[in-house]
Design an enzyme around this catalytic site. Sequence first.
Site, PDB file in Angstrom:
ATOM      1  NE  ARG A 229      12.714 -40.192  27.494  1.00 30.36           N
ATOM      2  CZ  ARG A 229      12.585 -38.960  27.003  1.00 30.36           C
ATOM      3  NH1 ARG A 229      13.483 -38.478  26.213  1.00 30.36           N
ATOM      4  NH2 ARG A 229      11.580 -38.201  27.343  1.00 30.36           N
TER       5      ARG A 229
ATOM      6  NE  ARG B  40       5.441 -38.699  27.365  1.00 28.11           N
ATOM      7  CZ  ARG B  40       5.954 -37.707  26.654  1.00 28.11           C
ATOM      8  NH1 ARG B  40       5.344 -36.553  26.620  1.00 28.11           N
ATOM      9  NH2 ARG B  40       7.064 -37.878  25.976  1.00 28.11           N
TER      10      ARG B  40
ATOM     11  NE  ARG C 254       3.865 -37.128  33.776  1.00 29.72           N
ATOM     12  CZ  ARG C 254       3.199 -35.987  33.804  1.00 29.72           C
ATOM     13  NH1 ARG C 254       2.456 -35.687  34.841  1.00 29.72           N
ATOM     14  NH2 ARG C 254       3.265 -35.146  32.805  1.00 29.72           N
TER      15      ARG C 254
ATOM     16  CG  ASP D 181      14.824 -35.445  31.951  1.00 28.76           C
ATOM     17  OD1 ASP D 181      14.057 -36.062  31.200  1.00 28.76           O
ATOM     18  OD2 ASP D 181      15.531 -34.494  31.568  1.00 28.76           O
TER      19      ASP D 181
ATOM     20  CE1 TYR E 141      16.178 -29.788  25.740  1.00 29.72           C
ATOM     21  CE2 TYR E 141      18.105 -31.197  25.879  1.00 29.72           C
ATOM     22  CZ  TYR E 141      16.832 -30.955  25.411  1.00 29.72           C
ATOM     23  OH  TYR E 141      16.213 -31.871  24.605  1.00 29.72           O
TER      24      TYR E 141
HETATM   25  O1  CP3 Z   1      14.917 -44.147  29.644  1.00 30.39           O
HETATM   26  C1  CP3 Z   1      14.191 -44.166  30.651  1.00 30.39           C
HETATM   27  O2  CP3 Z   1      13.158 -44.830  30.734  1.00 30.39           O
HETATM   28  C2  CP3 Z   1      14.681 -43.406  31.872  1.00 30.39           C
HETATM   29  C3  CP3 Z   1      14.194 -42.086  32.035  1.00 30.39           C
HETATM   30  C4  CP3 Z   1      14.595 -40.956  31.095  1.00 30.39           C
HETATM   31  C5  CP3 Z   1      13.747 -39.849  30.860  1.00 30.39           C
HETATM   32  N1  CP3 Z   1      14.419 -38.953  30.102  1.00 30.39           N
HETATM   33  C6  CP3 Z   1      12.398 -39.699  31.405  1.00 30.39           C
HETATM   34  C7  CP3 Z   1      11.488 -38.696  30.836  1.00 30.39           C
HETATM   35  C8  CP3 Z   1      15.790 -40.733  30.383  1.00 30.39           C
HETATM   36  C9  CP3 Z   1      17.012 -41.613  30.225  1.00 30.39           C
HETATM   37  C10 CP3 Z   1      15.661 -39.452  29.775  1.00 30.39           C
HETATM   38  C11 CP3 Z   1      16.730 -38.830  28.965  1.00 30.39           C
HETATM   39  C12 CP3 Z   1      16.482 -37.527  28.316  1.00 30.39           C
HETATM   40  N2  CP3 Z   1      15.720 -36.482  28.767  1.00 30.39           N
HETATM   41  C13 CP3 Z   1      17.095 -37.122  27.112  1.00 30.39           C
HETATM   42  C14 CP3 Z   1      18.081 -37.949  26.325  1.00 30.39           C
HETATM   43  C15 CP3 Z   1      17.439 -39.010  25.530  1.00 30.39           C
HETATM   44  C16 CP3 Z   1      16.629 -38.552  24.356  1.00 30.39           C
HETATM   45  O3  CP3 Z   1      15.448 -38.900  24.313  1.00 30.39           O
HETATM   46  O4  CP3 Z   1      17.181 -37.864  23.499  1.00 30.39           O
HETATM   47  C17 CP3 Z   1      16.647 -35.834  26.817  1.00 30.39           C
HETATM   48  C18 CP3 Z   1      17.022 -34.998  25.617  1.00 30.39           C
HETATM   49  C19 CP3 Z   1      15.785 -35.424  27.888  1.00 30.39           C
HETATM   50  C20 CP3 Z   1      15.112 -34.111  28.043  1.00 30.39           C
HETATM   51  C21 CP3 Z   1      13.640 -34.247  28.077  1.00 30.39           C
HETATM   52  N3  CP3 Z   1      12.913 -34.790  29.123  1.00 30.39           N
HETATM   53  C22 CP3 Z   1      12.711 -33.829  27.088  1.00 30.39           C
HETATM   54  C23 CP3 Z   1      13.087 -33.168  25.774  1.00 30.39           C
HETATM   55  C24 CP3 Z   1      11.445 -34.130  27.576  1.00 30.39           C
HETATM   56  C25 CP3 Z   1      10.115 -33.744  26.964  1.00 30.39           C
HETATM   57  C26 CP3 Z   1       9.831 -34.452  25.737  1.00 30.39           C
HETATM   58  C27 CP3 Z   1       9.385 -35.859  26.020  1.00 30.39           C
HETATM   59  O5  CP3 Z   1       9.971 -36.773  25.456  1.00 30.39           O
HETATM   60  O6  CP3 Z   1       8.446 -35.988  26.794  1.00 30.39           O
HETATM   61  C28 CP3 Z   1      11.594 -34.780  28.825  1.00 30.39           C
HETATM   62  C29 CP3 Z   1      10.522 -35.313  29.689  1.00 30.39           C
HETATM   63  C30 CP3 Z   1      10.621 -36.764  30.089  1.00 30.39           C
HETATM   64  N4  CP3 Z   1      11.763 -37.398  30.502  1.00 30.39           N
HETATM   65  C31 CP3 Z   1       9.544 -37.678  30.179  1.00 30.39           C
HETATM   66  C32 CP3 Z   1      10.079 -38.891  30.644  1.00 30.39           C
HETATM   67  C33 CP3 Z   1       9.339 -40.147  30.959  1.00 30.39           C
HETATM   68  C34 CP3 Z   1       8.085 -37.373  29.874  1.00 30.39           C
HETATM   69  C35 CP3 Z   1       7.503 -36.779  31.113  1.00 30.39           C
HETATM   70  C36 CP3 Z   1       6.005 -36.859  31.149  1.00 30.39           C
HETATM   71  O7  CP3 Z   1       5.350 -36.006  30.535  1.00 30.39           O
HETATM   72  O8  CP3 Z   1       5.490 -37.767  31.822  1.00 30.39           O
END
Ligand code: CP3
Length: 341
Positions: free
Chosen positions: A23, A27, A36, A72, A147
């Site tokens: 990640r 943010r 954003r 994502d 999910y």
């Molecule tokens: O790693 C990276 O920088 C690449 C981008 C990436 C995102 N999500 C961007 C994202 C990757 C590889 C993911 C994987 C992901 N997404 C997982 C597996 C990894 C982990 O953390 O367990 C999961 C379970 C998700 C599902 C997901 N997406 C959730 C639960 C959420 C909300 C909670 C949170 O962490 O914000 C997201 C949103 C998300 N995915 C954001 C980002 C940058 C935040 C979006 C925002 O509000 O700007």
Amino acid sequence: MSTRFLDACRGLPVDRTPVWIMRQAGRYLPEYRRMREAYSFLELCKTPELAAEVSMQPVDILGVDAAILFSDILTPLEPMGMELDFVPGPVFDNPVRSMADVEALRKLEMERDVPYVLETIRILRQELAGRVPLIGFSGAPFTLACYMVEGRGSRDFSIVKKMMYSTPEIFHALMNKISDMLIEYLDAQAAAGVQAMQIFDTWGGILSPGDYERYALPYSTRVIAGVRGKGAPVIHFVKGAGSMLDIVRRAGGDVLGLDWHVNLGTVRDMLGPGFAVQGNLDPTVLYGPPRVIEAEVRRILQENGGRPGHIFNLGHGILPDIPPENALFMVDCVHRHSIVR
Ligand code: CP3
């Protein structure tokens, strides 16, 4: 081009331990938060120029040894027919609950259904110009099923587990459909130019070892076998898998991702030379002062003890309120204190 990351994935010797951060685009970076303000998360994911810009931010700011596609794990589910929204956590308004719901899921045509993912990869390979390799990714079948069935994140995932135990034929039909999609999705990412792939099984660890083996392992194994051997090494990360790594390893892959509940050295002794490992700093250590971060980085490097095939990372994604300078400091510590044989 730095070959550290890809060499380590293949278990080859390196000049410094490669490091990237799960990640790493997101943010905690003010540069991301600024983007954003103008665009929603899904708009960023679906606009290749913007997604590529976000992927480049940690490469430029932190000096990590790999870039990761900005997207994502849930985005490919949208064209299958799932109504995806982020509020800010992910929500599906039409969760999968019946065999009819599974049957209604569409088969993807990658260039038609996720063109923005493939275009982002192509732009990134140009922009990276060989500086560091590009990682593609997907969710693992079980985590995506969690999910899709729950319709959102959950504390105990009781709805998906109820489906698994009470109507296994629906659960298995869903897992089959997800796995078929993932093989083609990851293949398309590789064809577009990703040089490694990570499979995120964030929720695999909520299963008992026996249930993981029965309900999740066969599908992750099929996905990994379906994409491996085409040039891009596969990193398999199952969070919470500490007590069942002997089962998880059977899914295959080149690199096993580790969370912080295990001692990296002990796991390497158990795995033997067949697997590289990735991990495994507790993400909350990055709240600490520099001396704590430095000590923890050194502890993990010592646990690895200079064995080839270690990619440094956190044991899960970076938290949104981590000071970026602490992430930068961690990357620097890994490079400075690398033990290489
Ligand atoms: O790693 C990276 O920088 C690449 C981008 C990436 C995102 N999500 C961007 C994202 C990757 C590889 C993911 C994987 C992901 N997404 C997982 C597996 C990894 C982990 O953390 O367990 C999961 C379970 C998700 C599902 C997901 N997406 C959730 C639960 C959420 C909300 C909670 C949170 O962490 O914000 C997201 C949103 C998300 N995915 C954001 C980002 C940058 C935040 C979006 C925002 O509000 O700007």
